[in-house]
Scaffold this active site. Structure first.
Site, PDB file in Angstrom:
ATOM      1  N   HIS A  76       0.802  -1.220   0.000  1.00 55.07           N
ATOM      2  CA  HIS A  76       0.000   0.000   0.000  1.00 55.07           C
ATOM      3  C   HIS A  76       0.838   1.274   0.000  1.00 55.07           C
ATOM      4  O   HIS A  76       0.533   2.203   0.761  1.00 55.07           O
ATOM      5  CB  HIS A  76      -0.920   0.032   1.233  1.00 55.07           C
TER       6      HIS A  76
HETATM    7  C1  LIG Z   1       0.112  -7.101  -4.786  1.00 57.70           C
HETATM    8  C2  LIG Z   1      -0.829  -6.008  -4.343  1.00 57.70           C
HETATM    9  C3  LIG Z   1      -1.869  -6.311  -3.458  1.00 57.70           C
HETATM   10  C4  LIG Z   1      -2.738  -5.298  -3.045  1.00 57.70           C
HETATM   11  N1  LIG Z   1      -3.840  -5.644  -2.312  1.00 57.70           N
HETATM   12  C5  LIG Z   1      -4.772  -4.697  -2.058  1.00 57.70           C
HETATM   13  C6  LIG Z   1      -6.011  -5.055  -1.460  1.00 57.70           C
HETATM   14  O1  LIG Z   1      -6.319  -6.221  -1.234  1.00 57.70           O
HETATM   15  N2  LIG Z   1      -6.887  -4.046  -1.184  1.00 57.70           N
HETATM   16  C7  LIG Z   1      -6.589  -2.744  -1.417  1.00 57.70           C
HETATM   17  O2  LIG Z   1      -7.382  -1.885  -1.072  1.00 57.70           O
HETATM   18  N3  LIG Z   1      -5.425  -2.388  -2.008  1.00 57.70           N
HETATM   19  C8  LIG Z   1      -4.542  -3.334  -2.369  1.00 57.70           C
HETATM   20  N4  LIG Z   1      -3.408  -2.984  -3.038  1.00 57.70           N
HETATM   21  C9  LIG Z   1      -3.160  -1.558  -3.320  1.00 57.70           C
HETATM   22  C10 LIG Z   1      -3.998  -1.008  -4.474  1.00 57.70           C
HETATM   23  O3  LIG Z   1      -4.133  -1.947  -5.516  1.00 57.70           O
HETATM   24  C11 LIG Z   1      -3.323   0.263  -4.997  1.00 57.70           C
HETATM   25  O4  LIG Z   1      -3.149   1.168  -3.932  1.00 57.70           O
HETATM   26  C12 LIG Z   1      -4.136   0.967  -6.078  1.00 57.70           C
HETATM   27  O5  LIG Z   1      -4.473   0.077  -7.112  1.00 57.70           O
HETATM   28  C13 LIG Z   1      -3.328   2.148  -6.605  1.00 57.70           C
HETATM   29  O6  LIG Z   1      -4.057   2.777  -7.615  1.00 57.70           O
HETATM   30  P1  LIG Z   1      -3.367   3.935  -8.452  1.00 57.70           P
HETATM   31  O7  LIG Z   1      -4.379   4.402  -9.411  1.00 57.70           O
HETATM   32  O8  LIG Z   1      -2.742   4.894  -7.518  1.00 57.70           O
HETATM   33  O9  LIG Z   1      -2.151   3.233  -9.233  1.00 57.70           O
HETATM   34  P2  LIG Z   1      -2.121   1.965 -10.184  1.00 57.70           P
HETATM   35  O10 LIG Z   1      -3.393   1.207 -10.126  1.00 57.70           O
HETATM   36  O11 LIG Z   1      -0.866   1.230  -9.862  1.00 57.70           O
HETATM   37  O12 LIG Z   1      -2.046   2.589 -11.667  1.00 57.70           O
HETATM   38  C14 LIG Z   1      -0.940   3.244 -12.200  1.00 57.70           C
HETATM   39  C15 LIG Z   1      -0.941   2.980 -13.702  1.00 57.70           C
HETATM   40  O13 LIG Z   1      -0.032   3.879 -14.336  1.00 57.70           O
HETATM   41  C16 LIG Z   1       0.732   3.181 -15.291  1.00 57.70           C
HETATM   42  N5  LIG Z   1       2.003   3.886 -15.456  1.00 57.70           N
HETATM   43  C17 LIG Z   1       2.966   4.087 -14.520  1.00 57.70           C
HETATM   44  N6  LIG Z   1       3.992   4.796 -15.044  1.00 57.70           N
HETATM   45  C18 LIG Z   1       3.658   5.062 -16.340  1.00 57.70           C
HETATM   46  C19 LIG Z   1       4.308   5.755 -17.390  1.00 57.70           C
HETATM   47  N7  LIG Z   1       5.501   6.347 -17.227  1.00 57.70           N
HETATM   48  N8  LIG Z   1       3.693   5.817 -18.604  1.00 57.70           N
HETATM   49  C20 LIG Z   1       2.462   5.263 -18.791  1.00 57.70           C
HETATM   50  N9  LIG Z   1       1.808   4.590 -17.822  1.00 57.70           N
HETATM   51  C21 LIG Z   1       2.399   4.497 -16.602  1.00 57.70           C
HETATM   52  C22 LIG Z   1       0.879   1.800 -14.676  1.00 57.70           C
HETATM   53  O14 LIG Z   1       1.236   0.820 -15.633  1.00 57.70           O
HETATM   54  C23 LIG Z   1      -0.479   1.569 -14.048  1.00 57.70           C
HETATM   55  O15 LIG Z   1      -1.379   0.968 -14.944  1.00 57.70           O
HETATM   56  C24 LIG Z   1      -2.526  -3.968  -3.479  1.00 57.70           C
HETATM   57  C25 LIG Z   1      -1.493  -3.663  -4.363  1.00 57.70           C
HETATM   58  C26 LIG Z   1      -0.653  -4.680  -4.824  1.00 57.70           C
HETATM   59  C27 LIG Z   1       0.426  -4.340  -5.802  1.00 57.70           C
END
Ligand SMILES: Cc1cc2nc3c(=O)[nH]c(=O)nc-3n(C[C@H](O)[C@H](O)[C@H](O)COP(=O)(O)OP(=O)(O)OC[C@H]3O[C@@H](n4cnc5c(N)ncnc54)[C@H](O)[C@@H]3O)c2cc1C
Length: 511
Positions: free
Chosen positions: A451
């Site tokens: 997280h």
């Molecule tokens: C293994 C794991 C288990 C987890 N379990 C849970 C759970 O059970 N419950 C929960 O609430 N949370 C959980 N989390 C946390 C939760 O999934 C994340 O906090 C959340 O998905 C983050 O969302 P976000 O939109 O911030 O980033 P992300 O969903 O990570 O999206 C970022 C996106 O940007 C893209 N990107 C990055 N850099 C670039 C670039 N330079 N150019 C183009 N694209 C780019 C990436 O490829 C990705 O698709 C878990 C996370 C992981 C990894």
């Protein structure tokens, strides 16, 4: 190619923002995603989530060696492809406590980040299996399932009864604003399969003529013109190109966002110059305030009877507790103890000798850690490995709370109500009893709860890189909408709050 709005990252938050902003047909929205579409059938199977990391749809980061973790460096999975980290996450859906959002209000001076103000966004995002009521929604895109006794493991049913026997209240679910008590985890699973945020927010609207999703597009840098972002430098079909836009929204996540800003010359000049990047805009908060949840893996028990395989996603119930007493039912959570339907232990204990079906683990952790780390680039290019230092267990607050969490895991694990399951405690085992022994065990047992947040924190202070309106300070047309803006972590998994944050941003985006 020019867009009205360019969204960088089609992950959890990016999928929400793309859906909501492209609902206005007059707005041309383009989403750029580094990863490709993910078709791996194993990604859909909830029980396999810990085993799909390191595949091509995982950025597969690694932390620096952590002094607080006996010098270990941890693997950090991050999803890559439409859906982002919801492609690989553990599917637990927990909004957090009222008290968590009080801290967001404290950091921002903005009541719009309170529990009450965010509640409509939580409700709008979900379709809850229990139907709509004052705190749940039934018409939103994301299915949220509260498992009943037909799906929960019998071990978990007894685990929850064990907490009740110790005076811990049974609560309906984790999503009513107070999280103290025992309940099965709510899960983003439908018909036995993982549901990603892209499945329900982005993919269903890709036929809108004003919405374009480009996958396999690495965004290298932002291009600045004065105090505006005029476009982004990308590699597209093997060639470098600049895509222009009126507005740019960063949704590349807690790791991707600050790295992209730093590659663009936006950040702390000393960090940038060490990586060979000229400073274009000084913003010393970029990449700081990195924090994460850890879980002790674990308090491992050999079972006295076979443990049937999970019908859900292994970690079926997290119990949040106050250190003011087991019977406290409202207010901030301090620690968590979770029940895993199978043996789970960190890589420090490869020889624990408990096979699947022969044992179970009680995970334990700290909900509101005070340790803070940082994230830096090591060079100017996307391929340069980031330097990720969460600085785990740096504070005595975190170490003391972790010891208390271990004690609580052992309390319930050793309780009479679990006697029929318990053969023996394998980890930490009888040799761990003093404070120093507990600390040493925790340093070897702790794993990431996945997280990471806070690397572009929103705040009222000028030192915060992002304003309470989610605008990047110093650039008039750049917003940041994802886990990186969270100023202090919610007690539980953060995904639900990331979606609510994105919904809240989209709801007030100017027409
Ligand atoms: C293994 C794991 C288990 C987890 N379990 C849970 C759970 O059970 N419950 C929960 O609430 N949370 C959980 N989390 C946390 C939760 O999934 C994340 O906090 C959340 O998905 C983050 O969302 P976000 O939109 O911030 O980033 P992300 O969903 O990570 O999206 C970022 C996106 O940007 C893209 N990107 C990055 N850099 C670039 C670039 N330079 N150019 C183009 N694209 C780019 C990436 O490829 C990705 O698709 C878990 C996370 C992981 C990894």
């Amino acid at each position: 190619m020019h867009s009205d709005v360019l969204i960088i990252g089609a992950g959890s938050a990016g999928s929400v923002v793309a859906n909501r902003l492209s609902a206005d047909p007059a707005r041309r929205v383009t989403v750029l995603e580094a990863g490709a579409r993910v078709t791996d059938p194993e990604m859909r199977r909830p029980e396999l989530w810990p085993f799909i990391h390191g595949r091509r749809y995982d950025w597969a980061y690694r932390t620096t060696p952590q002094p607080g973790l006996a010098g270990r460096s941890l693997e950090w999975a991050r999803g890559k492809g439409p859906g982002g980290s919801s492609l690989v996450h553990a599917m637990a859906h927990m909004r957090g406590c009222r008290a968590d959002f009080d801290r967001w209000v404290e950091a921002t001076g903005d009541d719009r980040w309170s529990w009450d103000a965010l509640l409509p966004s939580f409700i709008r995002s979900e379709s809850f299996s229990g139907g709509a009521d004052a705190v749940h929604g039934a018409d939103g895109p994301l299915p949220v399932m509260l498992p009943g006794p037909d799906l929960s493991s019998p071990l978990v049913t007894d685990y929850l009864a064990a907490w009740e026997s110790l005076g811990v209240a049974r609560i309906p679910d984790h999503n009513g604003g107070e999280m103290l008590g025992g309940t099965p985890n709510s899960l983003t699973i439908r018909d036995g399969q993982r549901v990603t945020v892209s499945d329900v927010y982005l993919d269903p609207v890709l036929d809108r003529p004003n919405l374009t999703l480009l996958t396999g597009v690495d965004v290298h840098r932002l291009v600045l013109a004065g105090s505006r972002v005029s476009g982004v430098e990308v590699s597209l079909h093997g060639a470098d190109e600049v895509l222009t836009a009126d507005e740019v929204i960063l949704c590349a996540g807690s790791i991707g966002d600050p790295l992209l800003l730093m590659r663009s010359g936006i950040g702390d000049p000393s960090v940038l110059s060490a990586a060979g990047v000229d400073t274009v805009l000084e913003s010393t908060g970029v990449g700081t305030n990195l924090h994460d949840h850890l879980l002790g893996a674990g308090t491992l028990y050999r079972s006295a009877r076979p443990v049937p395989p999970t019908r859900l996603q292994l970690s079926e119930s997290m119990t949040y507790l106050s250190l003011d007493g087991l019977s406290v039912t409202a207010g901030p959570a301090d620690i968590v103890v979770g029940c895993v339907v199978g043996p789970s232990a960190s890589e420090s204990f490869p020889d624990h000798g408990v096979a699947p079906g022969e044992g179970y683990t009680l995970l334990f952790g700290v909900t509101n850690p005070t340790s803070r780390g940082s994230l830096r680039i090591s060079g100017p290019d996307l391929a340069d490995e980031p330097i990720i230092d969460p600085n785990y267990l740096d504070t005595e607050h975190d170490r003391a709370a972790f010891r208390a969490a271990l004690e609580h895991a052992r309390l319930v694990g050793g309780s009479d109500a679990l006697a029929a399951w318990r053969d023996s405690e394998v980890l930490p085992g009888a040799s761990v009893s003093t404070e120093a022994e507990a600390d040493a065990f925790i340093a070897r047992a702790a794993i990431t709860h996945h997280h990471p947040v806070g690397t572009l924190s929103m705040g009222a202070s000028d030192a915060a890189p992002v304003t309470p309106d989610l605008r990047f300070r110093g650039l008039s047309n750049l917003h940041v909408v994802d886990a990186s803006v969270i100023p202090s972590i919610t007690a539980g998994p953060v995904h639900a709050s990331v979606l609510a944050l994105a919904e809240s941003f989209a709801a007030r985006y100017p027409a």
